[in-house]
Design a protein around this motif. Structure first.
Motif, PDB file in Angstrom:
ATOM      1  N   ARG A 112       0.826  -1.218   0.000  1.00 26.25           N
ATOM      2  CA  ARG A 112       0.000   0.000   0.000  1.00 26.25           C
ATOM      3  C   ARG A 112       0.853   1.258   0.000  1.00 26.25           C
ATOM      4  N   ILE A 113       2.002   1.217   0.676  1.00 24.68           N
ATOM      5  CA  ILE A 113       2.935   2.340   0.588  1.00 24.68           C
ATOM      6  C   ILE A 113       3.376   2.495  -0.866  1.00 24.68           C
ATOM      7  N   HIS A 114       3.697   1.367  -1.495  1.00 23.75           N
ATOM      8  CA  HIS A 114       4.181   1.367  -2.874  1.00 23.75           C
ATOM      9  C   HIS A 114       3.166   1.986  -3.843  1.00 23.75           C
ATOM     10  N   SER A 115       1.899   1.712  -3.607  1.00 22.91           N
ATOM     11  CA  SER A 115       0.855   2.232  -4.500  1.00 22.91           C
ATOM     12  C   SER A 115       0.265   3.562  -4.005  1.00 22.91           C
ATOM     13  N   LYS A 116       0.896   4.120  -2.971  1.00 21.84           N
ATOM     14  CA  LYS A 116       0.484   5.411  -2.406  1.00 21.84           C
ATOM     15  C   LYS A 116      -0.939   5.383  -1.831  1.00 21.84           C
ATOM     16  N   ASP A 117      -1.310   4.237  -1.281  1.00 18.05           N
ATOM     17  CA  ASP A 117      -2.619   4.055  -0.648  1.00 18.05           C
ATOM     18  C   ASP A 117      -2.516   4.526   0.800  1.00 18.05           C
ATOM     19  N   LYS A 118      -3.234   5.573   1.110  1.00 21.03           N
ATOM     20  CA  LYS A 118      -3.172   6.175   2.451  1.00 21.03           C
ATOM     21  C   LYS A 118      -3.670   5.235   3.554  1.00 21.03           C
ATOM     22  N   SER A 119      -4.440   4.212   3.188  1.00 25.34           N
ATOM     23  CA  SER A 119      -4.938   3.289   4.210  1.00 25.34           C
ATOM     24  C   SER A 119      -3.811   2.494   4.870  1.00 25.34           C
ATOM     25  N   ALA A 120      -2.602   2.582   4.330  1.00 21.30           N
ATOM     26  CA  ALA A 120      -1.455   1.908   4.961  1.00 21.30           C
ATOM     27  C   ALA A 120      -1.185   2.496   6.344  1.00 21.30           C
ATOM     28  N   GLN A 121      -1.548   3.770   6.550  1.00 23.35           N
ATOM     29  CA  GLN A 121      -1.278   4.460   7.814  1.00 23.35           C
ATOM     30  C   GLN A 121       0.173   4.246   8.233  1.00 23.35           C
ATOM     31  N   ALA A 122       1.084   4.400   7.277  1.00 24.69           N
ATOM     32  CA  ALA A 122       2.492   4.083   7.496  1.00 24.69           C
ATOM     33  C   ALA A 122       3.171   5.034   8.473  1.00 24.69           C
ATOM     34  N   THR A 123       3.999   4.453   9.325  1.00 21.98           N
ATOM     35  CA  THR A 123       4.811   5.243  10.248  1.00 21.98           C
ATOM     36  C   THR A 123       6.094   5.670   9.529  1.00 21.98           C
ATOM     37  N   LYS A 124       6.809   6.580  10.140  1.00 21.57           N
ATOM     38  CA  LYS A 124       8.087   7.044   9.586  1.00 21.57           C
ATOM     39  C   LYS A 124       9.043   5.852   9.421  1.00 21.57           C
ATOM     40  N   GLU A 125       9.099   5.005  10.424  1.00 19.75           N
ATOM     41  CA  GLU A 125       9.990   3.839  10.385  1.00 19.75           C
ATOM     42  C   GLU A 125       9.601   2.879   9.259  1.00 19.75           C
ATOM     43  N   GLN A 126       8.299   2.667   9.070  1.00 19.22           N
ATOM     44  CA  GLN A 126       7.833   1.784   7.995  1.00 19.22           C
ATOM     45  C   GLN A 126       8.202   2.366   6.634  1.00 19.22           C
ATOM     46  N   LEU A 127       8.053   3.681   6.484  1.00 22.28           N
ATOM     47  CA  LEU A 127       8.423   4.336   5.226  1.00 22.28           C
ATOM     48  C   LEU A 127       9.922   4.202   4.964  1.00 22.28           C
ATOM     49  N   GLU A 128      10.728   4.347   6.003  1.00 23.66           N
ATOM     50  CA  GLU A 128      12.186   4.193   5.852  1.00 23.66           C
ATOM     51  C   GLU A 128      12.535   2.771   5.419  1.00 23.66           C
ATOM     52  N   GLU A 129      11.923   1.782   6.046  1.00 26.60           N
ATOM     53  CA  GLU A 129      12.194   0.378   5.680  1.00 26.60           C
ATOM     54  C   GLU A 129      11.739   0.090   4.252  1.00 26.60           C
ATOM     55  N   TYR A 130      10.581   0.627   3.885  1.00 21.68           N
ATOM     56  CA  TYR A 130      10.091   0.459   2.510  1.00 21.68           C
ATOM     57  C   TYR A 130      11.100   1.046   1.521  1.00 21.68           C
ATOM     58  N   ASN A 131      11.559   2.263   1.796  1.00 21.62           N
ATOM     59  CA  ASN A 131      12.502   2.922   0.881  1.00 21.62           C
ATOM     60  C   ASN A 131      13.807   2.141   0.755  1.00 21.62           C
ATOM     61  N   LYS A 132      14.277   1.554   1.847  1.00 23.06           N
ATOM     62  CA  LYS A 132      15.499   0.718   1.791  1.00 23.06           C
ATOM     63  C   LYS A 132      15.241  -0.489   0.876  1.00 23.06           C
TER      64      LYS A 132
END
Length: 136
Positions: A112-132
């Motif tokens: 959901r982060i990848h598809s820019k779906d806001k329902s992911a409710q991603a935290t800063k840490e989750q976004l960092e791990e996704y980007n890595k």
């Protein structure tokens, strides 16, 4: 590279090399007909993306395809995101097929982060791990 080839390459890049299969198998067709809220899915047996022709026309099919492409990639690599699931995220998945399945919830959050779906409710840490992960 002509326009058609360039367009195909752009789609291929967005979908991480995975293809959208337009012809549904009978079981998939039946499932989608009975579940119009399911916009699409990754077929792990055929390694392709299928979109629900019975889902709402307001569904962003490109976002759904990107989401499912990342699911296929994670499945193929046997990758489970190294993230913590928040209480709000657990509540969001309560009563769904993901409830109690941390692997699927974590992969869903990344997809959901990848598809820019806001329902992911991603935290800063989750976004960092996704980007890595996505930059590997």
């Amino acid at each position: 590279m002509n326009t058609k080839e360039y367009a195909a390459k752009r789609v291929n890049d967005k979908l991480l090399g995975y293809k959208i299969r337009n012809k549904l198998f009978p079981g998939e067709n039946k499932y989608f007909k009975e579940n119009p809220k399911v916009a699409g899915m990754a077929n792990f047996e055929t390694n392709d993306i299928i979109l629900n022709p019975y889902s709402s026309s307001s569904v962003n099919k490109e976002a759904v395809a990107k989401n499912e492409a990342l699911r296929l990639k994670m499945n193929e690599e046997k990758f489970i995101p190294n993230i913590e699931i928040t209480e709000d995220q657990r509540k969001f998945f309560k009563g769904t097929e993901y409830e109690g399945n941390d692997k699927d919830i974590k992969q869903t959050i990344f997809a959901r982060i990848h598809s820019k779906d806001k329902s992911a409710q991603a935290t800063k840490e989750q976004l960092e791990e996704y980007n890595k992960y996505i930059k590997q």
